[in-house]
Design an enzyme around this catalytic site. Structure first.
Site, short mmCIF file in Angstrom:
data_model
loop_
_atom_site.label_atom_id
_atom_site.label_comp_id
_atom_site.label_asym_id
_atom_site.label_seq_id
_atom_site.Cartn_x
_atom_site.Cartn_y
_atom_site.Cartn_z
N LYS A 16 28.49 57.24 42.22
CA LYS A 16 27.62 57.05 43.33
C LYS A 16 28.15 56.25 44.19
CE LYS A 16 24.06 54.89 42.38
NZ LYS A 16 22.78 54.17 42.09
N ARG A 91 12.70 52.78 41.50
CA ARG A 91 13.20 52.88 40.05
C ARG A 91 12.09 53.69 39.27
NH1 ARG A 91 17.51 50.36 39.19
NH2 ARG A 91 18.22 48.47 40.11
N ARG A 130 38.75 53.14 30.62
CA ARG A 130 39.42 52.00 31.67
C ARG A 130 40.01 51.11 30.89
NH1 ARG A 130 34.76 51.71 36.11
NH2 ARG A 130 33.44 50.38 34.39
N ARG A 167 37.73 45.89 29.14
CA ARG A 167 36.56 45.05 29.52
C ARG A 167 35.49 44.96 28.66
NH1 ARG A 167 34.04 45.37 35.16
NH2 ARG A 167 33.26 47.19 34.08
N ARG A 178 23.77 51.39 27.84
CA ARG A 178 23.44 51.48 29.29
C ARG A 178 23.07 52.93 29.61
NH1 ARG A 178 28.13 50.04 33.11
NH2 ARG A 178 28.93 49.19 30.99
#
Ligand SMILES: [Zn+2]
Length: 220
Positions: A16, A91, A130, A167, A178
Site C-alpha cells: 500500500k 479504522r 526479508r 528483524r 499482525r
C-alpha cells in the site's frame, strides 16, 4: 471525472505504501495519515493537537471526535483541494460514518475505497523472507531478491560473506499476529464500503508496477 478522493486499504506487506507514494507524486495529491496529522498538530500546538497529546501521553486512544476534527482541519488545507489519499483512517465503521458526514459537509465526497488484496500466505512469505546483512545493511529477500551466490560476494566487505539476519518484526509469529489483528479490525470497514458500493478490489499479488497501472486505470 477521474477519481481523486480515495482511501487505500491493504494488509501489512500488501504494498500500500509503495502505491500511495507513486499516486501522490503522479497526481500531485497528498497522502493524509492520522499519524502525520497528529504529529503536525502537536508540534504546532493547536488546540486539538494539545488535546490529542494529553490522551497520547496517558497511552490511551485519541477519541474519534478529536481525530475527526484533525482530519477535517487537514482536509481544508490548500493542497487537499484537488484530492487526497486517506491512509490509516477511518479504522472503524463509526469513524467511516463520521467521515462521510464530514465530507458531505465539505462538498468533497469520498469517491472510492481501493483494497489492495493479497492472499495471506503470500503476505506472510513476503514479510518473513526479508533479511538484511548485519555488516553492510543491504536488504534481501530469500525468494524475491536473493543474496548473490558466493564466494566471491560483491559486497563492501569482500573479506567475508554477508551475515543475513531477520528483524524481530519479521518473525513468523509477529507477522501472523499482525495479519490477524489487521484482518479482524478491517473486515467491518470493508463490509461498510462494500455495502456503499464504493469498494474496489485490486489483485495485489502481482509485481508493483502492474498493480500500479491497474490502480491508475481504475481511478480513470
Ligand atoms: Zn553484507
Amino acid at each position: 471525472m477521474p477519481i481523486r478522493r480515495l482511501i487505500l486499504l491493504g494488509a501489512p506487506g500488501a504494498g500500500k505504501g509503495t502505491q500511495a507514494q507513486k499516486l501522490m507524486a503522479d497526481l500531485a495529491i497528498p497522502q493524509i495519515s492520522t499519524g502525520d496529522i497528529l504529529r503536525a498538530a502537536i508540534s504546532r500546538g493547536t488546540a486539538l493537537g494539545q488535546e490529542a497529546k494529553t490522551y497520547m501521553e496517558r497511552g490511551v486512544l485519541v477519541p474519534d471526535e478529536v481525530v475527526i476534527g484533525l482530519v477535517e482541519q487537514r482536509l481544508a488545507e490548500a493542497d487537499a483541494a484537488t484530492g487526497w489519499i486517506l491512509d490509516g483512517f477511518p479504522r472503524t465503521p463509526v469513524q467511516a460514518e463520521a467521515l462521510d458526514a464530514l465530507l458531505v459537509g465539505l462538498g468533497q465526497p469520498l469517491e472510492a475505497v481501493v483494497l489492495i488484496d493479497v492472499p495471506e500466505a503470500q503476505l506472510i512469505e513476503r514479510l518473513t523472507g526479508r533479511r538484511s546483512c548485519a555488516i553492510c545493511k543491504r536488504i534481501y529477500h530469500l525468494r524475491f531478491n536473493p543474496p548473490p551466490p558466493g564466494p566471491p560476494y560483491p559486497s563492501e566487505h569482500p573479506d567475508r560473506p554477508c551475515e543475513l539476519v531477520q528483524r524481530p518484526d519479521d518473525a513468523l509469529e509477529v507477522v501472523s499476529k499482525r495479519q490477524a489483528v489487521y484482518r479482524q479490525s478491517t473486515e467491518p470497514l470493508i463490509a461498510y464500503y462494500r455495502e456503499q458500493k464504493k469498494l474496489q478490489v485490486l489483485d495485489g499479488d502481482r509485481p508493483p508496477e502492474i498493480v500500479y497501472s491497474e490502480l491508475r486505470r481504475l481511478l480513470g
